[in-house]
Design a protein around this motif. Sequence first.
Motif, PDB file in Angstrom:
ATOM      1  N   GLU A   1      73.438  84.739 -39.539  1.00 44.90           N
ATOM      2  CA  GLU A   1      73.430  84.830 -40.998  1.00 44.90           C
ATOM      3  C   GLU A   1      72.137  85.463 -41.494  1.00 44.90           C
ATOM      4  O   GLU A   1      72.144  86.266 -42.446  1.00 44.90           O
ATOM      5  CB  GLU A   1      73.612  83.442 -41.611  1.00 44.90           C
ATOM      6  CG  GLU A   1      73.744  83.435 -43.124  1.00 44.90           C
ATOM      7  CD  GLU A   1      74.919  84.259 -43.630  1.00 44.90           C
ATOM      8  OE1 GLU A   1      74.812  84.815 -44.739  1.00 44.90           O
ATOM      9  OE2 GLU A   1      75.947  84.359 -42.913  1.00 44.90           O
ATOM     10  N   ALA A   2      71.020  85.141 -40.840  1.00 44.95           N
ATOM     11  CA  ALA A   2      69.735  85.739 -41.226  1.00 44.95           C
ATOM     12  C   ALA A   2      69.747  87.250 -41.014  1.00 44.95           C
ATOM     13  O   ALA A   2      69.235  88.018 -41.845  1.00 44.95           O
ATOM     14  CB  ALA A   2      68.606  85.090 -40.440  1.00 44.95           C
ATOM     15  N   LEU A   3      70.329  87.700 -39.912  1.00 43.65           N
ATOM     16  CA  LEU A   3      70.427  89.139 -39.651  1.00 43.65           C
ATOM     17  C   LEU A   3      71.316  89.835 -40.676  1.00 43.65           C
ATOM     18  O   LEU A   3      71.019  90.954 -41.125  1.00 43.65           O
ATOM     19  CB  LEU A   3      70.977  89.376 -38.244  1.00 43.65           C
ATOM     20  CG  LEU A   3      70.042  89.021 -37.080  1.00 43.65           C
ATOM     21  CD1 LEU A   3      70.799  89.045 -35.765  1.00 43.65           C
ATOM     22  CD2 LEU A   3      68.855  89.994 -37.035  1.00 43.65           C
ATOM     23  N   LYS A   4      72.387  89.179 -41.067  1.00 43.85           N
ATOM     24  CA  LYS A   4      73.268  89.754 -42.079  1.00 43.85           C
ATOM     25  C   LYS A   4      72.564  89.830 -43.426  1.00 43.85           C
ATOM     26  O   LYS A   4      72.654  90.848 -44.135  1.00 43.85           O
ATOM     27  CB  LYS A   4      74.550  88.923 -42.170  1.00 43.85           C
ATOM     28  CG  LYS A   4      75.453  89.060 -40.950  1.00 43.85           C
ATOM     29  CD  LYS A   4      76.502  87.993 -40.881  1.00 43.85           C
ATOM     30  CE  LYS A   4      77.621  88.205 -41.880  1.00 43.85           C
ATOM     31  NZ  LYS A   4      78.734  87.236 -41.655  1.00 43.85           N
ATOM     32  N   GLN A   5      71.861  88.768 -43.776  1.00 41.18           N
ATOM     33  CA  GLN A   5      71.145  88.761 -45.054  1.00 41.18           C
ATOM     34  C   GLN A   5      70.032  89.812 -45.083  1.00 41.18           C
ATOM     35  O   GLN A   5      69.689  90.336 -46.152  1.00 41.18           O
ATOM     36  CB  GLN A   5      70.556  87.367 -45.314  1.00 41.18           C
ATOM     37  CG  GLN A   5      71.598  86.299 -45.588  1.00 41.18           C
ATOM     38  CD  GLN A   5      72.420  86.579 -46.834  1.00 41.18           C
ATOM     39  OE1 GLN A   5      71.904  87.059 -47.854  1.00 41.18           O
ATOM     40  NE2 GLN A   5      73.725  86.315 -46.766  1.00 41.18           N
ATOM     41  N   ALA A   6      69.506  90.131 -43.917  1.00 40.76           N
ATOM     42  CA  ALA A   6      68.456  91.161 -43.831  1.00 40.76           C
ATOM     43  C   ALA A   6      69.029  92.572 -43.855  1.00 40.76           C
ATOM     44  O   ALA A   6      68.267  93.549 -43.807  1.00 40.76           O
ATOM     45  CB  ALA A   6      67.628  90.948 -42.571  1.00 40.76           C
ATOM     46  N   GLY A   7      70.358  92.690 -43.916  1.00 43.54           N
ATOM     47  CA  GLY A   7      70.987  93.991 -44.080  1.00 43.54           C
ATOM     48  C   GLY A   7      71.241  94.768 -42.802  1.00 43.54           C
ATOM     49  O   GLY A   7      71.417  95.991 -42.840  1.00 43.54           O
ATOM     50  N   HIS A   8      71.307  94.092 -41.650  1.00 43.40           N
ATOM     51  CA  HIS A   8      71.455  94.792 -40.370  1.00 43.40           C
ATOM     52  C   HIS A   8      72.910  95.044 -39.964  1.00 43.40           C
ATOM     53  O   HIS A   8      73.162  95.817 -39.033  1.00 43.40           O
ATOM     54  CB  HIS A   8      70.763  93.998 -39.255  1.00 43.40           C
ATOM     55  CG  HIS A   8      69.280  93.927 -39.382  1.00 43.40           C
ATOM     56  ND1 HIS A   8      68.463  95.038 -39.260  1.00 43.40           N
ATOM     57  CD2 HIS A   8      68.452  92.872 -39.625  1.00 43.40           C
ATOM     58  CE1 HIS A   8      67.208  94.677 -39.419  1.00 43.40           C
ATOM     59  NE2 HIS A   8      67.162  93.372 -39.636  1.00 43.40           N
ATOM     60  N   GLU A   9      73.866  94.391 -40.624  1.00 46.78           N
ATOM     61  CA  GLU A   9      75.225  94.399 -40.076  1.00 46.78           C
ATOM     62  C   GLU A   9      75.852  95.792 -40.053  1.00 46.78           C
ATOM     63  O   GLU A   9      76.512  96.160 -39.074  1.00 46.78           O
ATOM     64  CB  GLU A   9      76.124  93.442 -40.841  1.00 46.78           C
ATOM     65  CG  GLU A   9      77.508  93.307 -40.199  1.00 46.78           C
ATOM     66  CD  GLU A   9      78.285  92.121 -40.708  1.00 46.78           C
ATOM     67  OE1 GLU A   9      78.794  91.349 -39.879  1.00 46.78           O
ATOM     68  OE2 GLU A   9      78.386  91.973 -41.935  1.00 46.78           O
ATOM     69  N   ALA A  10      75.679  96.569 -41.101  1.00 45.50           N
ATOM     70  CA  ALA A  10      76.322  97.883 -41.151  1.00 45.50           C
ATOM     71  C   ALA A  10      75.873  98.762 -39.988  1.00 45.50           C
ATOM     72  O   ALA A  10      76.690  99.451 -39.358  1.00 45.50           O
ATOM     73  CB  ALA A  10      76.024  98.572 -42.479  1.00 45.50           C
ATOM     74  N   ASP A  11      74.585  98.745 -39.669  1.00 45.15           N
ATOM     75  CA  ASP A  11      74.083  99.555 -38.570  1.00 45.15           C
ATOM     76  C   ASP A  11      74.589  99.034 -37.229  1.00 45.15           C
ATOM     77  O   ASP A  11      74.936  99.826 -36.337  1.00 45.15           O
ATOM     78  CB  ASP A  11      72.550  99.552 -38.573  1.00 45.15           C
ATOM     79  CG  ASP A  11      71.967 100.462 -37.500  1.00 45.15           C
ATOM     80  OD1 ASP A  11      72.303 101.664 -37.492  1.00 45.15           O
ATOM     81  OD2 ASP A  11      71.190  99.964 -36.659  1.00 45.15           O
ATOM     82  N   VAL A  12      74.658  97.714 -37.080  1.00 49.13           N
ATOM     83  CA  VAL A  12      75.166  97.128 -35.837  1.00 49.13           C
ATOM     84  C   VAL A  12      76.625  97.526 -35.611  1.00 49.13           C
ATOM     85  O   VAL A  12      77.026  97.899 -34.504  1.00 49.13           O
ATOM     86  CB  VAL A  12      75.001  95.599 -35.847  1.00 49.13           C
ATOM     87  CG1 VAL A  12      75.745  94.964 -34.674  1.00 49.13           C
ATOM     88  CG2 VAL A  12      73.521  95.223 -35.798  1.00 49.13           C
ATOM     89  N   ILE A  13      77.433  97.467 -36.662  1.00 54.56           N
ATOM     90  CA  ILE A  13      78.837  97.862 -36.545  1.00 54.56           C
ATOM     91  C   ILE A  13      78.951  99.335 -36.174  1.00 54.56           C
ATOM     92  O   ILE A  13      79.766  99.720 -35.325  1.00 54.56           O
ATOM     93  CB  ILE A  13      79.591  97.561 -37.851  1.00 54.56           C
ATOM     94  CG1 ILE A  13      79.714  96.047 -38.069  1.00 54.56           C
ATOM     95  CG2 ILE A  13      80.993  98.189 -37.830  1.00 54.56           C
ATOM     96  CD1 ILE A  13      80.301  95.657 -39.411  1.00 54.56           C
ATOM     97  N   ALA A  14      78.146 100.173 -36.808  1.00 57.19           N
ATOM     98  CA  ALA A  14      78.213 101.613 -36.527  1.00 57.19           C
ATOM     99  C   ALA A  14      77.872 101.916 -35.076  1.00 57.19           C
ATOM    100  O   ALA A  14      78.422 102.854 -34.484  1.00 57.19           O
ATOM    101  CB  ALA A  14      77.263 102.362 -37.466  1.00 57.19           C
ATOM    102  N   ARG A  15      76.965 101.145 -34.477  1.00 52.55           N
ATOM    103  CA  ARG A  15      76.549 101.393 -33.102  1.00 52.55           C
ATOM    104  C   ARG A  15      77.469 100.745 -32.071  1.00 52.55           C
ATOM    105  O   ARG A  15      77.689 101.290 -30.984  1.00 52.55           O
ATOM    106  CB  ARG A  15      75.111 100.888 -32.889  1.00 52.55           C
ATOM    107  CG  ARG A  15      74.059 101.671 -33.657  1.00 52.55           C
ATOM    108  CD  ARG A  15      72.687 101.001 -33.572  1.00 52.55           C
ATOM    109  NE  ARG A  15      71.716 101.712 -34.382  1.00 52.55           N
ATOM    110  CZ  ARG A  15      70.954 102.707 -33.953  1.00 52.55           C
ATOM    111  NH1 ARG A  15      71.039 103.099 -32.694  1.00 52.55           N
ATOM    112  NH2 ARG A  15      70.103 103.311 -34.761  1.00 52.55           N
ATOM    113  N   THR A  16      77.991  99.558 -32.413  1.00 45.11           N
ATOM    114  CA  THR A  16      78.698  98.754 -31.405  1.00 45.11           C
ATOM    115  C   THR A  16      80.167  98.512 -31.712  1.00 45.11           C
ATOM    116  O   THR A  16      80.899  98.043 -30.838  1.00 45.11           O
ATOM    117  CB  THR A  16      78.024  97.377 -31.246  1.00 45.11           C
ATOM    118  OG1 THR A  16      78.267  96.586 -32.432  1.00 45.11           O
ATOM    119  CG2 THR A  16      76.529  97.521 -31.020  1.00 45.11           C
ATOM    120  N   GLY A  17      80.599  98.769 -32.949  1.00 46.11           N
ATOM    121  CA  GLY A  17      81.973  98.461 -33.335  1.00 46.11           C
ATOM    122  C   GLY A  17      82.208  96.988 -33.585  1.00 46.11           C
ATOM    123  O   GLY A  17      83.351  96.561 -33.768  1.00 46.11           O
TER     124      GLY A  17
END
Length: 487
Positions: free
Chosen positions: A111-127
């Motif tokens: 949840e902390a990673l999502k709140q920090a705005g990392h999810e979009a980049d993680v999805i783009a790299r890993t699906g």
Amino acid sequence: MAQRVVLAIDEGTTNSKAVLVSEAGEILASGSAPVPTEHPRSGWVQQDANEIWAATQKAITACLASRPEVEIAALGISNQRESILIWDRETGAPLGPVVTWQCRRTSAACEALKQAGHEADVIARTGLPIDPLFPAPKAAWLIENHGAASSEICIGTVDSWLIWKFSGGAVHATDRSNAARTQLFNLSESRWDDQLCALFKIDPAMLPEVKDSAHVFGQTRGTGVMPDGIPIASAIGDSHAALFGHGAFGHGDGKITFGTGSSVMTTIPDFIEPPKGITTTIAWSLNGQSTYAFEGNILVSASILPWTATLLGLDGVEALLDLAQTVDTSGEVSLIPAHVGLGSPYWDSEARGLICGLSFGAGPAHIARAAVESMAFQVQDIYAIMSHAAGGIGRLSVDGGPSGNPFLMQLVADYINHAVTPNKNSEASAIGAAYLAGLATGVWPDLDTLAGLVKRGTKIAPQMAEEPRHGDLERWRKAVARVLCDV
């Protein structure tokens, strides 16, 4: 002359299995042993790596005892995915538990990673979305709580652990299908991603070498249950192995695997960033080329059946299925099996289970049917998104123990409004691992030969009229909305 076979290991969440597969694609013998699971805290699910290895050894011993005269040409491995462990590179001793795919101990970190705005980049790299299901945050937790200097640690999914053990500690490796589930592997570039490793505080030196799914990783050595020198010739995640075992080699072919959780998967031609609710993954890799897939992961699927049977005081799953068939519908009763959160397409780790719609007209049979229906409804949630994103799904196979129940499979076909075809070989994951190992060692020459070995059952076509189907799905979605926290 001894019969040539491939030995396949299917290391699952609850059992380790060993299966002997003939050159004709027939299962000649099998053995299994249970793998204990621990729940030290609410939402925490873990296993012992040494017990996984011991169960695998027992399964092999039981399997080979009935066919001692065979010649093992190759060893293949399919494994429970997203479960992660670390071990000492020098001694081979596990450091801490195997944190399993069901475990939610990293919910706060995710949840902390999502709140920090990392999810979009993680999805783009890993699906893959940021969720406690995936291994990267679990690996970070293990290193923080049980780790040591990076040069002394191996990080691996269960296939890596088994390759290490089968090779006598000589090989630390994985395949692309398992690497793709770690959330540390860049799918479009097919490599460990330095930025993702930095995000999750993982030293890439700890990670295994990544190879094709059909690849001779090494030779068996010192296993205690089989000869030395047998090629360790495949590794693949269990859901991916099932897809391969179904002969789903054409783009748009799909499958549903029913187990503790469930996986809905269909092949796609290239890496495509997934639509909201599902993931993109590597199905397998051959000759350096990856086949990609869309997938949706259900956290609680067949495991809801024994739980509900116990709740209702029944003798077991068969009694529950029999009871469920004594009523035509579940009435207004819905059962949401969010016992460890909801996976695809909701990705809500804080959701919890619910039985709702009770009235004085509801009885145990309605609750039993609602539990069975929940498996089909969860598949439909994923299928609707996947079919649209893939432009339709062609042949759709089903496997896993529940796929042998005609009542349940008819519900699945009805609610997704698409025919499903069982595989006559119930051990689809083991078959897939065997096929890949045989490809790597010349037991079978090519995919066309393997496609000719697949033994499909009778197709089950949808029969439900649109009006009751629509009404049931609306009731399900309203019930799901009541348990969602991330809204």
